[in-house]
Design a protein around this motif. Structure first.
Motif, PDB file in Angstrom:
ATOM      1  N   LYS A 118       9.242   3.591  -1.658  1.00  0.00           N
ATOM      2  CA  LYS A 118       8.782   2.650  -0.638  1.00  0.00           C
ATOM      3  C   LYS A 118       7.285   2.805  -0.377  1.00  0.00           C
ATOM      4  O   LYS A 118       6.598   1.814  -0.108  1.00  0.00           O
ATOM      5  CB  LYS A 118       9.573   2.843   0.658  1.00  0.00           C
ATOM      6  CG  LYS A 118       9.287   1.794   1.731  1.00  0.00           C
ATOM      7  CD  LYS A 118      10.225   1.977   2.922  1.00  0.00           C
ATOM      8  CE  LYS A 118       9.979   0.891   3.973  1.00  0.00           C
ATOM      9  NZ  LYS A 118       8.653   0.965   4.581  1.00  0.00           N
ATOM     10  N   GLU A 119       6.762   4.017  -0.481  1.00  0.00           N
ATOM     11  CA  GLU A 119       5.333   4.224  -0.239  1.00  0.00           C
ATOM     12  C   GLU A 119       4.488   3.404  -1.211  1.00  0.00           C
ATOM     13  O   GLU A 119       3.472   2.808  -0.824  1.00  0.00           O
ATOM     14  CB  GLU A 119       4.965   5.706  -0.376  1.00  0.00           C
ATOM     15  CG  GLU A 119       3.462   5.956  -0.163  1.00  0.00           C
ATOM     16  CD  GLU A 119       3.051   7.390  -0.406  1.00  0.00           C
ATOM     17  OE1 GLU A 119       1.962   7.594  -0.975  1.00  0.00           O
ATOM     18  OE2 GLU A 119       3.810   8.313  -0.044  1.00  0.00           O
ATOM     19  N   ILE A 120       4.916   3.343  -2.464  1.00  0.00           N
ATOM     20  CA  ILE A 120       4.165   2.580  -3.461  1.00  0.00           C
ATOM     21  C   ILE A 120       4.341   1.085  -3.234  1.00  0.00           C
ATOM     22  O   ILE A 120       3.379   0.308  -3.346  1.00  0.00           O
ATOM     23  CB  ILE A 120       4.595   2.991  -4.879  1.00  0.00           C
ATOM     24  CG1 ILE A 120       4.170   4.447  -5.143  1.00  0.00           C
ATOM     25  CG2 ILE A 120       3.994   2.057  -5.927  1.00  0.00           C
ATOM     26  CD1 ILE A 120       4.612   4.995  -6.478  1.00  0.00           C
ATOM     27  N   LEU A 121       5.550   0.667  -2.878  1.00  0.00           N
ATOM     28  CA  LEU A 121       5.775  -0.749  -2.593  1.00  0.00           C
ATOM     29  C   LEU A 121       4.943  -1.198  -1.390  1.00  0.00           C
ATOM     30  O   LEU A 121       4.355  -2.286  -1.399  1.00  0.00           O
ATOM     31  CB  LEU A 121       7.265  -1.010  -2.339  1.00  0.00           C
ATOM     32  CG  LEU A 121       8.202  -0.753  -3.525  1.00  0.00           C
ATOM     33  CD1 LEU A 121       9.656  -0.945  -3.099  1.00  0.00           C
ATOM     34  CD2 LEU A 121       7.866  -1.672  -4.689  1.00  0.00           C
ATOM     35  N   ASP A 122       4.893  -0.369  -0.347  1.00  0.00           N
ATOM     36  CA  ASP A 122       4.061  -0.678   0.827  1.00  0.00           C
ATOM     37  C   ASP A 122       2.588  -0.789   0.429  1.00  0.00           C
ATOM     38  O   ASP A 122       1.862  -1.678   0.901  1.00  0.00           O
ATOM     39  CB  ASP A 122       4.222   0.388   1.907  1.00  0.00           C
ATOM     40  CG  ASP A 122       5.555   0.292   2.656  1.00  0.00           C
ATOM     41  OD1 ASP A 122       6.179  -0.796   2.603  1.00  0.00           O
ATOM     42  OD2 ASP A 122       5.961   1.283   3.277  1.00  0.00           O
ATOM     43  N   ALA A 123       2.158   0.109  -0.446  1.00  0.00           N
ATOM     44  CA  ALA A 123       0.760   0.094  -0.890  1.00  0.00           C
ATOM     45  C   ALA A 123       0.465  -1.176  -1.684  1.00  0.00           C
ATOM     46  O   ALA A 123      -0.645  -1.730  -1.594  1.00  0.00           O
ATOM     47  CB  ALA A 123       0.469   1.330  -1.735  1.00  0.00           C
ATOM     48  N   GLN A 124       1.433  -1.650  -2.453  1.00  0.00           N
ATOM     49  CA  GLN A 124       1.239  -2.898  -3.187  1.00  0.00           C
ATOM     50  C   GLN A 124       1.051  -4.076  -2.226  1.00  0.00           C
ATOM     51  O   GLN A 124       0.173  -4.930  -2.430  1.00  0.00           O
ATOM     52  CB  GLN A 124       2.429  -3.163  -4.119  1.00  0.00           C
ATOM     53  CG  GLN A 124       2.497  -2.234  -5.313  1.00  0.00           C
ATOM     54  CD  GLN A 124       3.698  -2.534  -6.208  1.00  0.00           C
ATOM     55  OE1 GLN A 124       4.599  -3.299  -5.838  1.00  0.00           O
ATOM     56  NE2 GLN A 124       3.732  -1.934  -7.380  1.00  0.00           N
ATOM     57  N   LEU A 125       1.866  -4.134  -1.177  1.00  0.00           N
ATOM     58  CA  LEU A 125       1.723  -5.219  -0.203  1.00  0.00           C
ATOM     59  C   LEU A 125       0.355  -5.165   0.484  1.00  0.00           C
ATOM     60  O   LEU A 125      -0.290  -6.199   0.701  1.00  0.00           O
ATOM     61  CB  LEU A 125       2.845  -5.154   0.834  1.00  0.00           C
ATOM     62  CG  LEU A 125       4.252  -5.485   0.313  1.00  0.00           C
ATOM     63  CD1 LEU A 125       5.280  -5.311   1.426  1.00  0.00           C
ATOM     64  CD2 LEU A 125       4.310  -6.910  -0.235  1.00  0.00           C
ATOM     65  N   LYS A 126      -0.089  -3.964   0.810  1.00  0.00           N
ATOM     66  CA  LYS A 126      -1.404  -3.816   1.447  1.00  0.00           C
ATOM     67  C   LYS A 126      -2.524  -4.205   0.476  1.00  0.00           C
ATOM     68  O   LYS A 126      -3.552  -4.763   0.886  1.00  0.00           O
ATOM     69  CB  LYS A 126      -1.586  -2.388   1.948  1.00  0.00           C
ATOM     70  CG  LYS A 126      -0.687  -2.061   3.141  1.00  0.00           C
ATOM     71  CD  LYS A 126      -0.737  -0.595   3.511  1.00  0.00           C
ATOM     72  CE  LYS A 126       0.210  -0.296   4.668  1.00  0.00           C
ATOM     73  NZ  LYS A 126       0.304   1.159   4.972  1.00  0.00           N
ATOM     74  N   ALA A 127      -2.317  -3.934  -0.790  1.00  0.00           N
ATOM     75  CA  ALA A 127      -3.303  -4.352  -1.792  1.00  0.00           C
ATOM     76  C   ALA A 127      -3.349  -5.869  -1.902  1.00  0.00           C
ATOM     77  O   ALA A 127      -4.429  -6.468  -2.029  1.00  0.00           O
ATOM     78  CB  ALA A 127      -2.968  -3.724  -3.148  1.00  0.00           C
ATOM     79  N   TRP A 128      -2.186  -6.522  -1.844  1.00  0.00           N
ATOM     80  CA  TRP A 128      -2.174  -7.990  -1.814  1.00  0.00           C
ATOM     81  C   TRP A 128      -2.931  -8.494  -0.586  1.00  0.00           C
ATOM     82  O   TRP A 128      -3.663  -9.497  -0.662  1.00  0.00           O
ATOM     83  CB  TRP A 128      -0.743  -8.527  -1.786  1.00  0.00           C
ATOM     84  CG  TRP A 128      -0.043  -8.611  -3.117  1.00  0.00           C
ATOM     85  CD1 TRP A 128       1.146  -8.040  -3.467  1.00  0.00           C
ATOM     86  CD2 TRP A 128      -0.473  -9.344  -4.273  1.00  0.00           C
ATOM     87  NE1 TRP A 128       1.478  -8.357  -4.758  1.00  0.00           N
ATOM     88  CE2 TRP A 128       0.503  -9.166  -5.286  1.00  0.00           C
ATOM     89  CE3 TRP A 128      -1.598 -10.129  -4.559  1.00  0.00           C
ATOM     90  CZ2 TRP A 128       0.390  -9.736  -6.550  1.00  0.00           C
ATOM     91  CZ3 TRP A 128      -1.716 -10.702  -5.820  1.00  0.00           C
ATOM     92  CH2 TRP A 128      -0.727 -10.506  -6.799  1.00  0.00           C
ATOM     93  N   ASP A 129      -2.754  -7.808   0.549  1.00  0.00           N
ATOM     94  CA  ASP A 129      -3.464  -8.209   1.765  1.00  0.00           C
ATOM     95  C   ASP A 129      -4.979  -8.206   1.565  1.00  0.00           C
ATOM     96  O   ASP A 129      -5.690  -9.023   2.152  1.00  0.00           O
ATOM     97  CB  ASP A 129      -3.105  -7.273   2.927  1.00  0.00           C
ATOM     98  CG  ASP A 129      -1.672  -7.452   3.418  1.00  0.00           C
ATOM     99  OD1 ASP A 129      -1.065  -8.486   3.095  1.00  0.00           O
ATOM    100  OD2 ASP A 129      -1.169  -6.545   4.118  1.00  0.00           O
TER     101      ASP A 129
END
Length: 379
Positions: A317-328
């Motif tokens: 989940k930490e990596i998935l969360d980081a991906q969403l923040k990168a999209w942001d």
């Protein structure tokens, strides 16, 4: 456009129109004699972006079978693998120039012409699946926006139709499992399109390579990790021989579909019923492609585990969360382009309305699966 290409188009137009005249003459002359003049099939020269051995060639073959059957033999598709005429990333130019009549590909492969190409399959994931975004293409305004990009902005002489909503692409293949964002910092990683921009935000350096070049790049140390698309394709090109940890689940390419490209002049010269068969054949094959994918992908995932010692992980989940923040971080940069902002606004509005219904209405499938097959899921 060169003279040979134009001559080919003219001769094909004469063939099509001549065939129609011959058919009319046959009807008129049938009162005097029973002879029938057979019309030669229209040959569609179609190249894919996939190696001959890839399962995606099987998907393309399903399209060929349906089109030829529905046309009663009036259409014949000469299906070619990547590299037969042009490289995997060059099929759009070849279709535009009339070197090819058609292509079976994905829009991210021509991302270099305009980053907006990536929005038609590998853009930000606002919460919708590939099914959701394929529906956006056909019912939410996506097809009009695609036409605007290809024909108005890029001045391309192509038509494009979309089919087969792909399962979300895995995070990929790693020599060691990764559990934290910090562990991928500095990795040399293969992906394509806006996913390259995304992974760079996670600290990776990215090489955009076609599928056939991935394993050699791993063997030479050009890349440390990679994704392509699915267990079947990955296994066929030997991913399991260069890495043993397969990370499933990711937001980098979670809403992609195949793109069926046609040269505009070639398509417009066809009789209306053959145009319809080529167009709606994409919708027909979407169903058969989905069935083939779910059967093959799941079976090959088991084979990778049992026969090749591959360990399957779910991306943390930490990596998935980081991906969403990168999209942001990426989205405001993309929206500096007025056209891309228009596309993203359209997608957000569609997802906000449609996915609310999808999520509120969908039962918890993981709960049901765990009920009947306890202990298999390790989420």
């Amino acid at each position: 456009m060169n003279e040979n290409t134009e001559n080919t188009r003219v001769s094909r137009r004469k063939l099509l129109k001549g065939g129609a005249l011959a058919a009319g003459a046959t009807v008129a002359g049938s009162l005097a004699a029973p002879a029938v003049v057979a019309q030669s099939p229209v040959v569609v020269k179609m190249q894919t972006s996939w190696p001959a051995s890839d399962i995606w060639m099987d998907f393309a073959r399903q399209y060929v079978e349906r089109v030829e059957a529905m046309s009663g033999g009036r259409l014949k598709i000469d299906l070619l693998p990547s590299g037969a005429v042009v490289g995997a990333f060059q099929v759009l130019d070849a279709v535009n120039d009339g070197v090819l009549d058609a292509a079976h590909t994905v829009p991210v492969y021509w991302y270099g012409k305009h980053k907006a190409a990536s929005l038609f399959g590998t853009g930000p994931v606002f919460g919708g699946s590939a099914n959701t975004m394929l529906a956006w293409f056909y019912a939410g305004g996506g097809a009009d926006l695609y036409r605007e990009l290809t024909q108005d902005i890029l001045k391309l002489k192509v038509y494009g139709f979309y089919g087969f909503p792909m399962p979300a692409q895995p995070f990929g293949w790693f020599k060691k499992p990764v559990t934290k964002v910090a562990e991928v910092n500095g990795f040399k990683y293969r992906t394509v399109g806006l996913a390259a921009d995304l992974m760079q935000r996670l600290g990776m350096s990215v090489a955009q390579l076609p599928g056939a070049e991935i394993v050699p790049a791993m063997e030479r140390g050009v890349i440390d990790a990679f994704e392509f698309n699915n267990p079947s394709s990955d296994m066929r090109f030997g991913a399991q021989d260069v890495a043993k940890n397969y990370m499933l689940s990711s937001y980098h390419q979670a809403s992609e579909s195949f793109e069926f490209l046609f040269n505009k002049d070639f398509f417009d010269d066809l009789p209306k019923d053959l145009q319809a068969i080529l167009k709606y054949g994409v919708e027909a094959v979407s169903t058969s492609n989905t069935a083939l994918a779910l059967n093959a992908y799941s079976a090959d995932l088991q084979k990778l585990q049992k026969d090749h010692g591959v360990v399957v992980h779910r991306t943390p989940k930490e990596i998935l969360d980081a991906q969403l923040k990168a999209w942001d971080q990426l989205i405001p940069e993309l929206e500096k382009d007025p056209y891309m902002k228009k596309v993203l606004d359209s997608q957000r509005a569609w997802v906000e309305r449609v996915v609310f219904y999808e999520l509120m209405n969908s039962p918890d499938l993981a709960l049901a699966y765990d009920h009947y097959f306890p202990g298999k899921l390790k989420l």
